[in-house]
Design a protein around this motif. Sequence first.
Motif, PDB file in Angstrom:
ATOM      1  N   ASP A 201      67.989  85.639  23.661  1.00 57.24           N
ATOM      2  CA  ASP A 201      67.405  87.157  22.731  1.00 57.24           C
ATOM      3  C   ASP A 201      65.602  86.854  23.657  1.00 57.24           C
ATOM      4  OD1 ASP A 201      65.181  87.635  21.319  1.00 57.24           O
ATOM      5  OD2 ASP A 201      66.138  86.207  19.448  1.00 57.24           O
ATOM      6  N   PRO A 202      65.311  88.159  23.808  1.00 57.22           N
ATOM      7  CA  PRO A 202      63.959  88.575  24.192  1.00 57.22           C
ATOM      8  C   PRO A 202      62.776  87.613  24.254  1.00 57.22           C
ATOM      9  CG  PRO A 202      65.390  90.449  23.587  1.00 57.22           C
ATOM     10  CD  PRO A 202      65.736  89.338  23.107  1.00 57.22           C
ATOM     11  N   GLN A 203      62.767  87.337  23.435  1.00 60.51           N
ATOM     12  CA  GLN A 203      62.200  86.185  23.074  1.00 60.51           C
ATOM     13  C   GLN A 203      61.706  85.120  24.148  1.00 60.51           C
ATOM     14  OE1 GLN A 203      61.015  85.100  19.160  1.00 60.51           O
ATOM     15  NE2 GLN A 203      59.960  83.172  19.158  1.00 60.51           N
ATOM     16  N   TYR A 204      63.004  84.701  24.006  1.00 60.56           N
ATOM     17  CA  TYR A 204      63.189  83.214  25.353  1.00 60.56           C
ATOM     18  C   TYR A 204      62.658  83.927  26.372  1.00 60.56           C
ATOM     19  CZ  TYR A 204      64.982  81.487  20.966  1.00 60.56           C
ATOM     20  OH  TYR A 204      65.071  80.902  19.486  1.00 60.56           O
TER      21      TYR A 204
ATOM     22  N   ASP B  87      51.306  92.730  16.312  1.00 59.09           N
ATOM     23  CA  ASP B  87      51.582  94.161  15.555  1.00 59.09           C
ATOM     24  C   ASP B  87      53.111  94.753  17.062  1.00 59.09           C
ATOM     25  OD1 ASP B  87      50.062  95.054  18.141  1.00 59.09           O
ATOM     26  OD2 ASP B  87      48.823  96.229  17.133  1.00 59.09           O
ATOM     27  N   ALA B  88      53.054  93.931  17.544  1.00 62.34           N
ATOM     28  CA  ALA B  88      54.340  94.200  18.450  1.00 62.34           C
ATOM     29  C   ALA B  88      55.702  93.543  17.529  1.00 62.34           C
ATOM     30  CB  ALA B  88      53.908  94.499  19.865  1.00 62.34           C
ATOM     31  N   ASP B  89      55.357  92.539  16.686  1.00 62.98           N
ATOM     32  CA  ASP B  89      56.560  91.817  16.546  1.00 62.98           C
ATOM     33  C   ASP B  89      57.593  92.824  15.903  1.00 62.98           C
ATOM     34  OD1 ASP B  89      58.262  89.836  15.283  1.00 62.98           O
ATOM     35  OD2 ASP B  89      56.948  88.585  14.547  1.00 62.98           O
ATOM     36  N   PRO B  90      58.896  92.610  17.035  1.00 64.52           N
ATOM     37  CA  PRO B  90      60.142  93.247  16.881  1.00 64.52           C
ATOM     38  C   PRO B  90      61.145  92.259  15.060  1.00 64.52           C
ATOM     39  CG  PRO B  90      60.243  91.831  18.173  1.00 64.52           C
ATOM     40  CD  PRO B  90      58.978  91.695  18.250  1.00 64.52           C
TER      41      PRO B  90
ATOM     42  N   ALA C 226      49.503  92.065  -0.520  1.00 64.94           N
ATOM     43  CA  ALA C 226      50.014  92.773  -2.301  1.00 64.94           C
ATOM     44  C   ALA C 226      50.170  91.878  -3.301  1.00 64.94           C
ATOM     45  CB  ALA C 226      51.504  93.710  -1.655  1.00 64.94           C
ATOM     46  N   ALA C 227      51.491  90.383  -2.499  1.00 61.47           N
ATOM     47  CA  ALA C 227      52.365  89.394  -3.234  1.00 61.47           C
ATOM     48  C   ALA C 227      50.822  87.917  -3.769  1.00 61.47           C
ATOM     49  CB  ALA C 227      53.752  89.005  -2.934  1.00 61.47           C
ATOM     50  N   ILE C 228      50.301  88.165  -2.259  1.00 58.90           N
ATOM     51  CA  ILE C 228      49.273  87.083  -2.704  1.00 58.90           C
ATOM     52  C   ILE C 228      47.570  87.841  -2.115  1.00 58.90           C
ATOM     53  CG2 ILE C 228      47.982  84.184  -1.559  1.00 58.90           C
ATOM     54  CD1 ILE C 228      50.704  84.697  -0.637  1.00 58.90           C
ATOM     55  N   PRO C 229      47.007  87.898  -3.109  1.00 61.82           N
ATOM     56  CA  PRO C 229      46.008  89.323  -3.039  1.00 61.82           C
ATOM     57  C   PRO C 229      44.782  88.356  -2.768  1.00 61.82           C
ATOM     58  CG  PRO C 229      46.644  90.442  -4.935  1.00 61.82           C
ATOM     59  CD  PRO C 229      47.926  88.563  -5.113  1.00 61.82           C
ATOM     60  N   ASP C 230      45.107  87.467  -2.143  1.00 64.46           N
ATOM     61  CA  ASP C 230      43.676  86.542  -1.952  1.00 64.46           C
ATOM     62  C   ASP C 230      44.144  85.545  -0.709  1.00 64.46           C
ATOM     63  OD1 ASP C 230      42.295  86.712  -4.504  1.00 64.46           O
ATOM     64  OD2 ASP C 230      43.335  84.758  -5.101  1.00 64.46           O
ATOM     65  N   ALA C 231      45.768  85.431  -0.163  1.00 63.68           N
ATOM     66  CA  ALA C 231      45.485  85.130   1.413  1.00 63.68           C
ATOM     67  C   ALA C 231      44.609  85.952   1.937  1.00 63.68           C
ATOM     68  CB  ALA C 231      46.654  86.175   1.383  1.00 63.68           C
ATOM     69  N   LYS C 232      43.814  85.508   2.754  1.00 57.20           N
ATOM     70  CA  LYS C 232      43.183  85.541   4.715  1.00 57.20           C
ATOM     71  C   LYS C 232      44.713  85.578   5.641  1.00 57.20           C
ATOM     72  CE  LYS C 232      40.802  83.945   8.108  1.00 57.20           C
ATOM     73  NZ  LYS C 232      39.781  84.792   8.203  1.00 57.20           N
ATOM     74  N   VAL C 233      44.415  87.264   6.200  1.00 56.04           N
ATOM     75  CA  VAL C 233      45.611  87.580   6.940  1.00 56.04           C
ATOM     76  C   VAL C 233      45.088  87.958   7.692  1.00 56.04           C
ATOM     77  CG1 VAL C 233      47.189  89.582   7.102  1.00 56.04           C
ATOM     78  CG2 VAL C 233      46.940  88.370   4.812  1.00 56.04           C
ATOM     79  N   SER C 234      45.689  87.614   9.196  1.00 59.06           N
ATOM     80  CA  SER C 234      44.813  88.404  10.672  1.00 59.06           C
ATOM     81  C   SER C 234      46.107  88.533  11.678  1.00 59.06           C
ATOM     82  CB  SER C 234      44.564  87.215  11.050  1.00 59.06           C
ATOM     83  OG  SER C 234      43.552  86.161  10.628  1.00 59.06           O
ATOM     84  N   ILE C 235      45.607  90.292  12.093  1.00 60.68           N
ATOM     85  CA  ILE C 235      46.730  90.783  12.803  1.00 60.68           C
ATOM     86  C   ILE C 235      46.364  90.248  13.996  1.00 60.68           C
ATOM     87  CG2 ILE C 235      47.899  92.612  13.429  1.00 60.68           C
ATOM     88  CD1 ILE C 235      47.608  93.481  10.299  1.00 60.68           C
ATOM     89  N   LEU C 236      47.148  90.170  14.997  1.00 57.36           N
ATOM     90  CA  LEU C 236      46.422  90.189  16.328  1.00 57.36           C
ATOM     91  C   LEU C 236      46.858  90.993  17.793  1.00 57.36           C
ATOM     92  CD1 LEU C 236      47.752  86.384  17.907  1.00 57.36           C
ATOM     93  CD2 LEU C 236      45.432  86.841  17.281  1.00 57.36           C
ATOM     94  N   GLU C 237      46.260  91.518  17.809  1.00 58.73           N
ATOM     95  CA  GLU C 237      46.844  93.351  18.199  1.00 58.73           C
ATOM     96  C   GLU C 237      48.048  92.846  19.746  1.00 58.73           C
ATOM     97  OE1 GLU C 237      44.828  97.597  21.056  1.00 58.73           O
ATOM     98  OE2 GLU C 237      43.623  95.973  19.862  1.00 58.73           O
ATOM     99  N   GLY C 238      49.247  93.508  19.832  1.00 58.51           N
ATOM    100  CA  GLY C 238      49.758  93.262  21.547  1.00 58.51           C
ATOM    101  C   GLY C 238      50.690  91.854  20.929  1.00 58.51           C
ATOM    102  N   ALA C 239      50.695  91.318  20.421  1.00 55.34           N
ATOM    103  CA  ALA C 239      51.176  89.904  19.551  1.00 55.34           C
ATOM    104  C   ALA C 239      52.564  90.390  18.885  1.00 55.34           C
ATOM    105  CB  ALA C 239      51.150  89.120  18.579  1.00 55.34           C
ATOM    106  N   ASP C 240      54.008  89.342  19.576  1.00 53.91           N
ATOM    107  CA  ASP C 240      55.251  89.834  19.165  1.00 53.91           C
ATOM    108  C   ASP C 240      55.676  88.186  18.165  1.00 53.91           C
ATOM    109  OD1 ASP C 240      55.743  87.088  20.842  1.00 53.91           O
ATOM    110  OD2 ASP C 240      56.760  88.692  22.868  1.00 53.91           O
TER     111      ASP C 240
END
Length: 315
Positions: A197-200, A260-263, A275-289
Amino acid sequence: MKWALWGFCALIFALWASWAWAGRGLRPLDDIERARASGQFAALPGAKIHYRLTGPEGAPLIVMVHGYSTPGFIFEQNAEALRVAGFRVLQFDHLGRGWSDRPASRYDTDFYDWELVALLDALQIKEPAGFVGLSMGGPIVAEFAVRHPERVTRIFLLVPAGFDVTGAQGFQASLIRTPVIGDWLWRMVAMKSIAGDPQYDETGLAPEDRLQGDVREQMNYKGYGRALLSTFRHFPMHGREDTYAALSATGIAVSAVFGDADPTVLISSADKLKAAIPDAKVSILEGADHGLNYKRHRDVNPILTGWFELDGAGR
């Protein structure tokens, strides 16, 4: 007709022989081998599970539930941050992974819920705890919280599976779910893909940003591939909107981080979780896999520790 029958039998024998030959070097995971492991073992009904319980005695507990193929050491950087923040941390290897036993079971949603309940009961953990779910650990934790809300304070999800997951559907996935031919493809093709796996590939990463263990070591023991195959066949990695919606209905606070770079867990999953959990706090890391929890631990850990400190539990 006779020659066709002989040809078919020869083909079946060749497939079986190649399958058996590919697994010739696998060793049993016995007590002698397990003596090499750090941490401790808990006796569940019919199996031993490897775990580490670290941090200040009596501190609020965070239970860390890892994903599909990498054992509990995948959380090392995050667990250290939680300990420094004053939490007690439980890491463990799913049955079938790491140093835990590899029972010949059906690794489905009920199995993983049973595993988590049995581990907490074996360790006599009665008080509600915070839970972290990574990748496949996301739907495991979500399902656990729906079934046992009294045991959960709040939840933190790292690249949670359950929505748009690469490889969970399609023709190849259907073949692997097919008995016999799927077993052969799994050992001969899929397991090699997992090992590579390229992740490793940690080329260019600083030592402190790498996995703090050898993910391939567990692959040397019998039962690892079988456990992964059973999980692939019986534990849904996509289409879990109802599970997360049911989690939302419990009122348990949820935070999630995506890359946002998660394959593997596609970024489109973030909108579906919201959409499933409207109250969830969602963070997105730019360039992270998909390995953002350890590769990008400097970005993840403040969000992680801060989330549980909001509960008033940090010391």
